[in-house]
Scaffold this motif. Structure first.
Motif, PDB file in Angstrom:
ATOM      1  N   ASN A 108      61.938  53.578  28.777  1.00 52.30           N
ATOM      2  CA  ASN A 108      62.474  53.932  30.024  1.00 52.30           C
ATOM      3  C   ASN A 108      62.098  54.242  31.473  1.00 52.30           C
ATOM      4  N   LYS A 109      61.079  55.162  31.861  1.00 51.11           N
ATOM      5  CA  LYS A 109      60.550  55.424  32.496  1.00 51.11           C
ATOM      6  C   LYS A 109      59.275  54.414  33.544  1.00 51.11           C
ATOM      7  N   VAL A 110      59.796  54.450  34.785  1.00 51.08           N
ATOM      8  CA  VAL A 110      58.487  53.928  36.032  1.00 51.08           C
ATOM      9  C   VAL A 110      57.074  55.296  35.501  1.00 51.08           C
ATOM     10  N   TYR A 111      55.647  54.400  35.202  1.00 48.41           N
ATOM     11  CA  TYR A 111      54.754  55.407  35.339  1.00 48.41           C
ATOM     12  C   TYR A 111      53.777  54.653  36.310  1.00 48.41           C
ATOM     13  N   ALA A 112      52.854  55.687  37.326  1.00 50.00           N
ATOM     14  CA  ALA A 112      51.858  55.501  37.902  1.00 50.00           C
ATOM     15  C   ALA A 112      51.031  56.486  37.310  1.00 50.00           C
ATOM     16  N   LEU A 113      49.115  55.801  37.586  1.00 57.43           N
ATOM     17  CA  LEU A 113      48.381  55.328  37.494  1.00 57.43           C
ATOM     18  C   LEU A 113      47.912  55.628  38.543  1.00 57.43           C
ATOM     19  N   GLN A 114      47.203  57.008  38.792  1.00 57.94           N
ATOM     20  CA  GLN A 114      46.038  57.091  40.186  1.00 57.94           C
ATOM     21  C   GLN A 114      45.157  57.392  40.231  1.00 57.94           C
ATOM     22  N   LEU A 115      44.189  56.205  40.699  1.00 57.52           N
ATOM     23  CA  LEU A 115      42.678  56.921  40.776  1.00 57.52           C
ATOM     24  C   LEU A 115      41.736  56.533  42.208  1.00 57.52           C
ATOM     25  N   SER A 116      41.050  58.126  42.067  1.00 59.04           N
ATOM     26  CA  SER A 116      40.887  58.175  43.865  1.00 59.04           C
ATOM     27  C   SER A 116      39.586  56.903  43.909  1.00 59.04           C
ATOM     28  N   HIS A 117      38.588  57.303  44.751  1.00 60.08           N
ATOM     29  CA  HIS A 117      37.888  56.044  45.441  1.00 60.08           C
ATOM     30  C   HIS A 117      36.693  55.586  44.488  1.00 60.08           C
ATOM     31  N   ILE A 118      36.742  54.612  43.989  1.00 64.18           N
ATOM     32  CA  ILE A 118      36.200  53.983  43.698  1.00 64.18           C
ATOM     33  C   ILE A 118      34.554  53.195  43.783  1.00 64.18           C
ATOM     34  N   LEU A 119      33.771  53.778  43.519  1.00 61.95           N
ATOM     35  CA  LEU A 119      32.179  53.147  44.171  1.00 61.95           C
ATOM     36  C   LEU A 119      32.253  52.300  42.986  1.00 61.95           C
ATOM     37  N   ASP A 164      48.415  49.142  27.889  1.00 63.32           N
ATOM     38  CA  ASP A 164      47.086  49.074  27.442  1.00 63.32           C
ATOM     39  C   ASP A 164      46.698  48.453  29.400  1.00 63.32           C
ATOM     40  N   ILE A 165      45.743  49.359  29.479  1.00 63.99           N
ATOM     41  CA  ILE A 165      45.080  49.647  30.766  1.00 63.99           C
ATOM     42  C   ILE A 165      43.846  49.150  30.667  1.00 63.99           C
ATOM     43  N   ILE A 166      43.327  47.933  31.987  1.00 59.64           N
ATOM     44  CA  ILE A 166      41.948  47.668  32.016  1.00 59.64           C
ATOM     45  C   ILE A 166      41.744  47.997  32.699  1.00 59.64           C
ATOM     46  N   ILE A 167      40.473  48.529  33.360  1.00 64.85           N
ATOM     47  CA  ILE A 167      40.101  48.614  35.403  1.00 64.85           C
ATOM     48  C   ILE A 167      38.579  48.019  35.093  1.00 64.85           C
ATOM     49  N   ASN A 168      38.498  46.835  36.010  1.00 61.70           N
ATOM     50  CA  ASN A 168      37.807  46.140  36.402  1.00 61.70           C
ATOM     51  C   ASN A 168      36.396  47.302  36.824  1.00 61.70           C
ATOM     52  N   ILE A 169      35.235  47.263  37.295  1.00 63.48           N
ATOM     53  CA  ILE A 169      34.053  48.207  37.780  1.00 63.48           C
ATOM     54  C   ILE A 169      33.198  47.323  38.403  1.00 63.48           C
ATOM     55  N   SER A 170      33.028  46.917  39.879  1.00 65.44           N
ATOM     56  CA  SER A 170      31.900  46.714  40.120  1.00 65.44           C
ATOM     57  C   SER A 170      31.138  47.863  40.933  1.00 65.44           C
ATOM     58  N   ASN A 171      29.813  47.418  40.559  1.00 65.80           N
ATOM     59  CA  ASN A 171      28.914  48.661  42.535  1.00 65.80           C
ATOM     60  C   ASN A 171      27.788  47.282  42.591  1.00 65.80           C
ATOM     61  N   PHE A 172      27.668  46.824  44.340  1.00 64.35           N
ATOM     62  CA  PHE A 172      26.223  46.723  44.505  1.00 64.35           C
ATOM     63  C   PHE A 172      25.857  47.202  46.023  1.00 64.35           C
ATOM     64  N   HIS A 173      26.850  48.503  46.084  1.00 62.06           N
ATOM     65  CA  HIS A 173      26.702  48.725  47.777  1.00 62.06           C
ATOM     66  C   HIS A 173      26.795  50.194  47.485  1.00 62.06           C
ATOM     67  N   ASN A 174      26.793  50.807  46.833  1.00 62.15           N
ATOM     68  CA  ASN A 174      26.346  52.558  46.355  1.00 62.15           C
ATOM     69  C   ASN A 174      25.161  52.359  45.875  1.00 62.15           C
ATOM     70  N   ARG A 175      24.794  53.897  45.614  1.00 68.40           N
ATOM     71  CA  ARG A 175      23.509  54.247  45.276  1.00 68.40           C
ATOM     72  C   ARG A 175      24.451  54.128  43.761  1.00 68.40           C
ATOM     73  N   TYR A 176      25.172  54.957  43.330  1.00 67.89           N
ATOM     74  CA  TYR A 176      25.782  54.916  42.158  1.00 67.89           C
ATOM     75  C   TYR A 176      27.805  54.714  42.381  1.00 67.89           C
ATOM     76  N   GLY A 177      27.776  54.347  41.066  1.00 71.23           N
ATOM     77  CA  GLY A 177      29.183  53.598  40.463  1.00 71.23           C
ATOM     78  C   GLY A 177      29.821  53.681  40.262  1.00 71.23           C
ATOM     79  N   GLY A 178      30.813  53.941  39.815  1.00 69.41           N
ATOM     80  CA  GLY A 178      32.265  54.326  39.672  1.00 69.41           C
ATOM     81  C   GLY A 178      32.560  55.791  39.922  1.00 69.41           C
ATOM     82  N   THR A 179      33.259  56.366  38.847  1.00 73.16           N
ATOM     83  CA  THR A 179      33.625  58.199  39.931  1.00 73.16           C
ATOM     84  C   THR A 179      33.417  58.990  38.973  1.00 73.16           C
ATOM     85  N   ASP A 180      33.391  60.026  40.001  1.00 71.53           N
ATOM     86  CA  ASP A 180      33.656  61.835  39.513  1.00 71.53           C
ATOM     87  C   ASP A 180      34.827  62.062  38.846  1.00 71.53           C
TER      88      ASP A 180
END
Length: 691
Positions: A108-119, A164-180
């Motif tokens: 009955n509650k509305v949630y939010a999922l917060q992601l910091s800047h992804i590379l 069920d959460i799916i996070i689609n991630i791609s990286n072709f522009h930074n030296r690291y991909g993902g998030t810390d």
């Protein structure tokens, strides 16, 4: 020293102001817990709205696929937060899907999922629906659009309390991909309020630095004997830009269409430019330098900035450590110059030493974060802001009065922010599906189903004629102060103040608007409006309520905007409010309201019009709500309701003799009923006209 202390006082005031704003942060009482994902499954403990979860652990991982929750044939796992190179991809370049099932949510509650800047980019899919994203993930550098901001995905769990959460991630522009950085889960309301607060907070900080810069540039133009001021202003501008392109990414919200390449350049060039301007600033203020080293640092900083502007982004990010090394070389050179100045007992050396220590400390921390050695957000902009303020205090001797004017300007900005919220309430932003007033533009509109309440003071003209002009305003303000909180209490928002009345919108069901009208009438019966000379005035008001579709929008031009409601529903509510004068009652509702009431039996309602006033063509059924009447009056109206209704039907059928009979029977029970007396006079007048 006395002049420095006097000049520094406004800046101490500014720091106190920002500290006060921080203490008023709407999420001060949040409790943050770290929870661990085990093989793609997260089970939450019992929680409430004040609980926020920092999510870490092993997610399902599907390489080279988008929109995959997990590979059912051979499930893989990968850490999140984490780099793509730590997964089955074995490289930071590529694309993949991360999957997570959360159980223990409140359905009955509305949630939010917060992601910091992804590379470099991502999309968040919750229960099969794309909820948010950063840029556009792609399968190659050509199809990928890197993101510029964080993501907040709002969702409601399934009925069994899962998501069920799916996070689609791609990286072709930074030296690291993902998030810390950890993924944050919590109440949607609290996380969104937190982000809006941070947006406002950093916007104020960036604006303050920009104002400092403008002030010192103007100061340099009018007083060129202190050339270091200009370079100090350039350093402050660079830091202000850095604040705007890092969390919470103010520039991306002010200018959503900013090209990613330009955004990238602003982010990465802020470090060599800060080193450049600060080194020149130290040289100018202390007048000490080693010429060859000084010129080399200037040239290398300029070459580094040029490289960032013209080179491919991937190449720039790959050699970021070289730019960071350049900053530390400049810091070492600046430290040597400051030590020499301290030995010579230069007046400004201590202040500059403090500034350099702060900048070097935060720059070292940011280097560790950017190299993924430690986890956290980049803080150089915050440290630079503190360093800039200290440097301002150092430079303030002789300019105390001018800096005091800047402090007044900052306070004015705060008052403007507050005033904007009073002219454009947050509820209207919600209705327009906006999160900030900065997003409002001419032409923005929403079509909504709303209940409209119109209220107006009875006999206001005659009352105001007996009062002085200032007493009229005191009367209106005290009246609004009495009834406006009731509107808010029942979930309404005042759309327009119209002289001695106003129009309010209710997004909830019609029952709340009717309850609100009853509460207002009871409050007006209980209390008198006080004037400044201890005189009190009893106010009567008429209320009309209707429901239907409305158009809520923004009109105006670049220099002046206003909100407006375009709807026949508003016009009808105003007409019903005006009809309370005719029928001598307090609240009239339309047939639409009567039919939409969830529990009409909870109210005292009687029909007061089966057809329009005789002579009009439009058909209309009106009802009176008399819950605010005295108990004996309520009893009499309830006893006569059936006779009144029969009389109204007879009038509708133009059987005036029978209507007169029912009205007479009603008046025998309730001789002072204004409704029966009104219709009796109306029928007598019409019969006499016909004869």
């Amino acid at each position: 020293m006395k002049k420095i202390l006097v000049g520094a006082f406004p800046f101490f005031c500014m720091i106190l102001m920002i500290t006060f704003i921080s203490r008023e942060k709407p999420i001060q009482n949040l409790r943050e817990y770290t929870v661990t994902v085990q093989h793609g499954l997260l089970t939450l403990p019992v929680h409430n709205d004040q609980d926020v979860f920092s999510i870490r652990g092993q997610w399902y991982f599907t390489p080279n696929q988008f929109y995959y929750f997990k590979d059912n044939t051979r499930p893989l796992y990968a850490p999140l937060p984490g780099r793509l190179s730590e997964t089955a991809l074995k490289t930071d370049f590529g694309y993949a899907s991360y999957g997570l099932r959360i159980v223990g949510l409140n359905p009955n509650k509305v949630y939010a999922l917060q992601l910091s800047h992804i590379l470099s980019s991502c999309t968040i899919v919750i229960n099969g629906i794309d909820r948010a994203g950063q840029g556009q993930p792609g399968v190659s550098a050509r199809t990928e659009i890197p993101g510029k901001t964080i993501s907040i995905a709002t969702f409601k769990p399934l009925k069994n309390g899962t998501a069920d959460i799916i996070i689609n991630i791609s990286n072709f522009h930074n030296r690291y991909g993902g998030t810390d950085q950890s993924i944050i889960l919590g109440s949607a309301e609290m996380l969104n309020r937190s982000f809006v607060f941070n947006l406002l907070f950093y916007n104020i900080a960036s604006t303050v630095l920009l104002l400092f810069s403008i002030f010192f540039i103007i100061l340099h133009l009018n007083y060129k004997k202190i050339p270091y001021i200009l370079w100090f202003a350039f350093a402050a501008i660079t830091i202000s830009i850095r604040i705007s392109v890092f969390y919470p990414h103010i520039l991306a919200y002010i200018w959503p269409a900013i090209p990613w390449k330009l955004y990238f350049i602003l982010r990465y060039s802020s470090m060599p430019l800060t080193a450049l301007f600060f080194t020149i600033f130290i040289n100018k203020i202390l007048n000490i330098r080693y010429t060859s080293v000084y010129r080399s640092i200037i040239v290398i900083c300029l070459l580094s900035t040029t490289f960032i502007v013209i080179a491919p982004t991937l190449l720039v990010s790959r050699y970021l450590y070289m730019q960071q090394a350049l900053v530390f070389i400049a810091a070492i050179y600046d430290a040597v110059i400051i030590i020499r100045a301290l030995v010579k007992r230069e007046k400004s050396a201590i202040w500059i030493a403090i500034v350099l220590c702060i900048l070097a400390g935060f720059a070292l921390y940011d280097t560790l974060v950017s190299q993924w050695i430690v986890s956290g957000k980049l803080l150089l902009q915050e440290g630079a802001m503190v360093a800039i303020i200290i440097a301002v205090i150092m430079s303030i001797d002789g300019y105390a009065e001018a800096i005091h004017q800047i402090e007044q300007l900052v306070e004015e900005l705060k008052r403007i922010q507050t005033a904007l919220r009073r002219f454009f309430p947050n509820q209207l932003l919600m209705f327009l599906q906006k999160t900030s007033i900065t997003e409002i533009n001419t032409g923005d509109f929403s079509e909504l189903s709303m209940t409209v309440l119109s209220i107006d003071i009875r006999s206001f003209t005659s009352i105001s004629e007996q009062l002085s002009p200032d007493e009229v305003f005191i009367l209106l303000n005290n009246y609004f102060a009495l009834v406006a909180p009731i509107i808010r209490q029942y979930g309404g928002v005042i759309m327009k103040f119209l002289g001695d009345g106003f129009t309010a919108l209710f997004p909830e069901n019609s029952d709340t608007a009717v309850l609100c009208g009853i509460e207002i009438q009871k409050k007006l019966q209980e209390k008198c409006i006080q004037l400044k000379n201890l005189q009190s005035i009893k106010i009567r008001a008429g209320i009309g309520i209707d429901t239907g579709r409305i158009l809520l929008g923004v009109i105006g031009n670049d220099s002046r905007l206003d909100s407006v409601v375009i709807s026949n529903t508003c016009y009808t509510a105003e007409e019903l409010q005006a009809a309370t004068k005719i029928y001598s009652n307090t609240i009239i509702i339309s047939e639409s309201i009567f039919r939409s009431l969830k529990r009409p039996e909870d109210f005292h309602i009687r029909c007061i019009q089966e057809s329009p006033i005789i002579g009009e063509a439009e058909q209309s059924v009106l009802y009176e709500v008399y819950d605010c009447d005295m108990p004996d009056i309520q009893n009499k109206k309830r006893q006569t309701a059936s006779r009144i209704e029969k009389a109204l039907k007879s009038i509708k059928e133009r059987d005036y003799a029978r209507a007169q009979t029912y009205l007479t029977q009603s008046l025998e029970i309730f001789s002072d009923d204004p409704l029966a007396l009104y219709y009796q006079r109306l029928i007598i007048g019409m019969l006499s006209d016909n004869s």
